[in-house]
Design a protein around this motif. Structure first.
Motif, PDB file in Angstrom:
ATOM      1  N   GLN A 279      68.496 -38.986  51.546  1.00 21.99           N
ATOM      2  CA  GLN A 279      68.395 -37.920  52.538  1.00 21.99           C
ATOM      3  C   GLN A 279      68.565 -36.568  51.858  1.00 21.99           C
ATOM      4  N   LEU A 280      67.726 -35.616  52.238  1.00 28.99           N
ATOM      5  CA  LEU A 280      67.767 -34.287  51.668  1.00 28.99           C
ATOM      6  C   LEU A 280      69.023 -33.552  52.122  1.00 28.99           C
ATOM      7  N   ASN A 281      69.633 -32.848  51.197  1.00 27.81           N
ATOM      8  CA  ASN A 281      70.793 -32.019  51.503  1.00 27.81           C
ATOM      9  C   ASN A 281      70.470 -31.073  52.661  1.00 27.81           C
TER      10      ASN A 281
ATOM     11  N   ALA B  57      67.238 -28.560  53.062  1.00 23.92           N
ATOM     12  CA  ALA B  57      66.275 -28.779  54.142  1.00 23.92           C
ATOM     13  C   ALA B  57      66.134 -27.540  55.022  1.00 23.92           C
TER      14      ALA B  57
ATOM     15  N   ARG C  73      57.971 -26.482  49.173  1.00 24.49           N
ATOM     16  CA  ARG C  73      58.863 -27.459  48.548  1.00 24.49           C
ATOM     17  C   ARG C  73      58.934 -27.237  47.046  1.00 24.49           C
TER      18      ARG C  73
ATOM     19  N   ASN D 249      62.218 -26.473  44.809  1.00 21.38           N
ATOM     20  CA  ASN D 249      62.569 -27.287  43.642  1.00 21.38           C
ATOM     21  C   ASN D 249      62.766 -26.416  42.403  1.00 21.38           C
TER      22      ASN D 249
ATOM     23  N   GLY E 243      70.125 -35.649  46.582  1.00 25.80           N
ATOM     24  CA  GLY E 243      69.421 -35.077  47.722  1.00 25.80           C
ATOM     25  C   GLY E 243      69.166 -33.591  47.610  1.00 25.80           C
TER      26      GLY E 243
ATOM     27  N   HIS F 195      63.176 -31.956  46.446  1.00 32.22           N
ATOM     28  CA  HIS F 195      62.139 -32.617  47.245  1.00 32.22           C
ATOM     29  C   HIS F 195      61.394 -33.622  46.373  1.00 32.22           C
TER      30      HIS F 195
END
Length: 616
Positions: free
Chosen positions: A12-14, A18, A297, A301, A376, A379
C-alpha cells in the motif's frame, strides 16, 4: 535482454505520497491535458522520413556511410538521435568522445541507425566556482533545453539517446526532449571516476587553507588527488543527484549510473541502452513516448529518490522546471511535505564520509529503490522506458560471459553505514525542508547539519558579494554569533551563482563554537554542508524581496526544526526602510552581457528559475 520480474511485492502506498500525488494530478489537470494533446498532435503531424522530399532526406543522410544510407532509405528501421554534451575539458563528459561511434555500431547490429543530432553546452560549476562564469551556470539549463529542441527539430528521428551527466545539463536535456514528447528517450551515463582522496580529508585541507595554515601548493595537490581522472566527481552533488533522479524516472537503465568508465560493464550497458531504445520506438509494438513516461507519478518518484538519498538542493528548482516541461505543476510545498514523510536512507558526502562508489557497492540505487518500494514510498506502477514498470528498477546489471544479465538487488544493503533500511533509517525524514517567514520562502538542506546547529538566532552581517566575506573573516569581525546575509545573488540579479567560497570560512566559525548561519537568494547546491544555509530565498532582493532592506545588526532567526525564517523585530519598520540598490555588477564581461534577456525574463527559484516558463 529482457528484465526479470520484480522481486518486490506490491504494498500500500504511503498516505502522504498518495495525497501529494493526487494533489499534483488535480492541480495539473488542465496543463497536463494540453501538453498531451500537443504531444499527440506533434506525433500525427511529424514529417515521417517516407514523406520527406528527396532533397530533405538526401540532406539528412548525405554524410552517412552506404550501410546507414541504405537503412535510412528503407524507412522500416529506426533512426536514433544522439544529443551529446561532450567536451574534453570536463572529466564527467570526456568519456563521451567515443560514445557516438559505439552507439552507431550498436544500432547497426540490429539493423538500425543513429546520428549525432546536435551538441549542447556543458559547463562545470567546479571550474567556475567563485568566478564570473558561475553567473551563467543556472542560465545554461534553459539554453541547453533550447539547444536540445533545436537538435531534434530536423525530425529525422524515431528516438533520442541523451548523453549528459552534470549539474544543469541533465535537466536541460530532459526539458528539451520533453518538447518532443512523442519520441522515446533514454539517458546514457558515463559513470563516476574511481575513488581518490577521501572527501572528508579534502574538506579538512580546504579548511586549513582558509585558516592560512597551509599554502596553495598543498591545496592544489589535495584537489588534484580528489579530481584525478575521467568520470563524474565522486561526492553527492547535483551531478550524481541527476543520475539517481533519472533512474527514479525510469529514463536510465537501473543500477547503471555509478559504473566507472573503466569497468567493462560500462560499454555493455551503453550497448544495452541502444538495443532497448530500438525496442520502444513507434516502429515496433512497445512504443513508449517520453511525454507519457514522465507523468505525475514519475515526478513524485524522482522527488522521493532525491529526498531519501539526501540529494542536491538545486533540484528544488530543476524538478519544478522539468515537471512544467511535461505539463505538470510541482511546487515547494509538495517537496517539503514529501520530505517530512520520506526516510533518509543514504549517507554520502557531504552527508557522510562515503562517496558514490561506496554507495554503489553497498547496493546503490536499485537497493535503495527496493527499500522505498517495500515501504510504500514510491509508485511501483509508474511507467518507465525499460522493464514493465518502476517495480523492475530493483534490479542490477552484471556481466555473464560478456553479456549483460539482470539480477535482483540485495534485500538488505551491504554497508549499513552508507545505505540503510526503511526500518532503521538515518532520519525519519528527507534532507530538504521549506523555510517560511516574514523574509520570504527558502530551502534548507539539513541532512549534513548536526542537530545542535539547526537553530540560529543572531545579528545579521550583510554583504552583497561573496568575495566581501574574506576581509571580514580575516579581520576577526566574524568571531561571534552571526547570520551572514548574501543578497542580490538571485536569478534576476546575477543568474543565481553558487556561493561555495563562503563554506570554509563559515565552517571555521562554527568549529570555534559560534552560532552561524547563511541566508541568501543565491545557491549552495548539492555540496551544501554542515553550516545551516537558508537558500533560494523568494522574493529575491532584486525583485522586491525584504532581504534588500536588512541591515547589519538586524536579528534573524533560522530555525530548520520548525521551518522558520524570520526578521526579529517590528516588521513594519523593516518594510518602511528604503531598499538597498542592486550593485552594478554581473552585467558585463565573461559573456554575461549576452544573457541580460534571460535574467530579465526568468522566473523565481520556487517557479523553477526558468526563462522558458515564466510562472506556473
Amino acid at each position: 535482454m529482457e528484465p526479470l520480474l520484480s522481486g518486490v511485492a506490491m504494498v500500500q502506498l504511503n498516505n502522504t505520497v498518495a495525497e501529494v500525488t493526487q494533489r499534483i494530478i488535480e492541480r495539473s489537470s488542465s496543463l497536463r491535458a494540453d501538453y498531451l494533446r500537443q504531444v499527440a498532435e506533434d506525433h500525427s503531424n511529424r514529417p515521417e522520413r517516407g514523406k520527406l522530399s528527396c532533397g530533405n532526406l538526401a540532406h539528412g543522410f548525405a554524410a552517412c556511410g552506404e550501410e546507414d544510407k541504405n537503412s535510412l532509405r528503407l524507412m522500416e528501421a529506426s533512426n536514433i538521435a544522439i544529443v551529446t554534451s561532450y567536451n574534453d575539458m570536463l572529466s564527467a563528459h570526456q568519456p563521451y568522445a567515443e560514445y557516438p561511434d559505439m552507439i552507431k555500431q550498436a544500432m547497426r547490429e540490429i539493423g538500425c541507425t543513429a546520428q549525432v543530432a546536435g551538441g549542447v553546452p556543458a559547463m562545470c560549476d567546479g571550474v567556475t566556482q567563485g568566478q564570473d562564469g558561475m553567473e551563467l551556470s543556472l542560465l545554461s539549463r534553459d539554453l541547453i533545453a533550447q539547444c536540445t529542441a533545436m537538435s531534434l527539430s530536423h525530425q529525422m528521428f524515431d528516438g533520442v539517446l541523451a548523453l549528459g551527466i552534470c549539474d544543469k545539463i541533465v535537466p536541460g536535456l530532459l526539458m528539451g526532449v520533453l518538447s518532443f514528447g512523442y519520441l522515446p528517450a533514454l539517458f546514457v551515463p558515463a559513470g563516476p571516476m574511481e575513488s581518490g582522496l577521501p572527501n572528508k580529508e579534502k574538506q579538512r585541507i580546504r579548511q586549513l587553507f582558509a585558516e592560512g595554515k597551509i599554502g596553495r601548493e598543498e591545496l592544489l595537490q589535495a584537489e588534484s588527488d580528489s579530481y584525478h581522472s575521467a568520470g563524474t566527481c565522486t561526492f553527492y552533488g547535483t551531478a550524481n543527484s541527476n543520475q539517481v533522479v533519472l533512474e527514479a524516472m525510469g529514463l536510465q537503465l537501473p543500477g547503471s549510473s555509478f559504473v566507472n568508465p573503466s569497468n567493462p560493464l560500462r560499454d555493455k550497458l551503453t550497448v544495452e541502452t541502444c538495443h532497448q531504445m530500438a525496442r520502444i520506438t513507434a516502429l515496433g509494438n512497445d512504443y513508449r513516448p517520453v511525454g507519457e513516461i514522465v507523468d505525475e507519478r514519475t515526478m513524485v518518484n524522482a522527488t522521493i529518490a532525491l529526498l531519501a538519498s539526501g540529494g542536491s538542493t538545486n533540484h528544488t528548482m530543476h524538478l519544478v522546471a522539468i515537471a512544467r516541461a511535461a505539463g505538470i505543476i510541482l511546487n515547494w510545498d509538495d517537496i517539503s511535505e514529501l520530505s517530512a514523510a520520506v526516510p533518509l536512507l543514504a549517507k554520502v558526502y557531504p552527508n557522510g564520509h562515503a562517496d558514490v562508489n561506496h554507495f554503489h557497492a553497498a547496493g546503490g540505487t536499485s537497493c535503495m529503490f527496493r527499500q522505498l518500494l517495500a515501504g510504500g514510498f514510491m509508485h511501483a506502477d509508474a511507467k518507465t522506458s525499460w522493464g514493465t514498470d518502476f517495480g523492475d528498477f530493483t534490479q542490477q546489471a552484471f556481466l555473464d560471459n560478456d553479456k549483460v544479465v539482470w539480477r535482483e538487488s540485495p534485500e538488505i544493503p551491504l554497508d549499513l553505514e552508507v545505505l540503510t533500511t526503511v526500518d532503521n533509517a538515518f532520519s525519519t525524514e528527507g534532507g530538504l525542508r521549506l523555510l517560511k517567514g516574514n523574509l520570504g520562502r527558502g530551502v534548507i538542506k539539513v541532512s549534513a547539519v548536526a542537530a545542535e546547529h539547526r537553530i540560529v538566532e543572531a545579528p545579521a552581517v550583510v554583504i552583497e558579494a561573496q568575495d566581501d566575506l574574506a576581509a571580514l573573516f580575516e579581520s576577526g569581525q566574524l568571531n561571534r554569533d552571526c547570520v551572514v546575509v548574501v543578497r542580490f545573488q538571485g536569478p534576476k540579479a546575477l543568474g543565481m551563482p553558487e556561493l561555495h567560497k563562503l563554506t570554509p570560512m563559515l565552517g571555521i566559525l562554527q568549529d570555534k563554537g559560534y552560532k552561524v548561519a547563511l541566508v541568501t537568494d543565491g545557491r549552495m547546491s548539492g555540496a551544501s554542508g554542515k553550516v545551516p544555509a537558508a537558500i533560494h530565498l523568494v522574493p529575491e532582493a532584486a525583485n522586491g524581496g525584504l532581504l534588500a532592506k536588512v541591515i547589519d545588526g538586524d536579528v534573524i532567526r533560522v530555525n530548520a526544526v520548525t521551518g522558520e525564517l524570520q526578521f526579529i523585530g517590528e516588521i513594519n519598520e523593516l518594510e518602511a526602510r528604503a531598499a538597498s540598490p542592486q550593485p552594478d555588477a554581473g552585467q558585463r564581461g565573461c559573456g554575461r552581457e549576452y544573457f541580460a534577456v534571460n535574467r530579465d525574463n526568468i522566473s523565481n527559484a520556487e517557479q523553477g528559475a526558468s526563462f522558458l516558463f515564466g510562472g506556473v
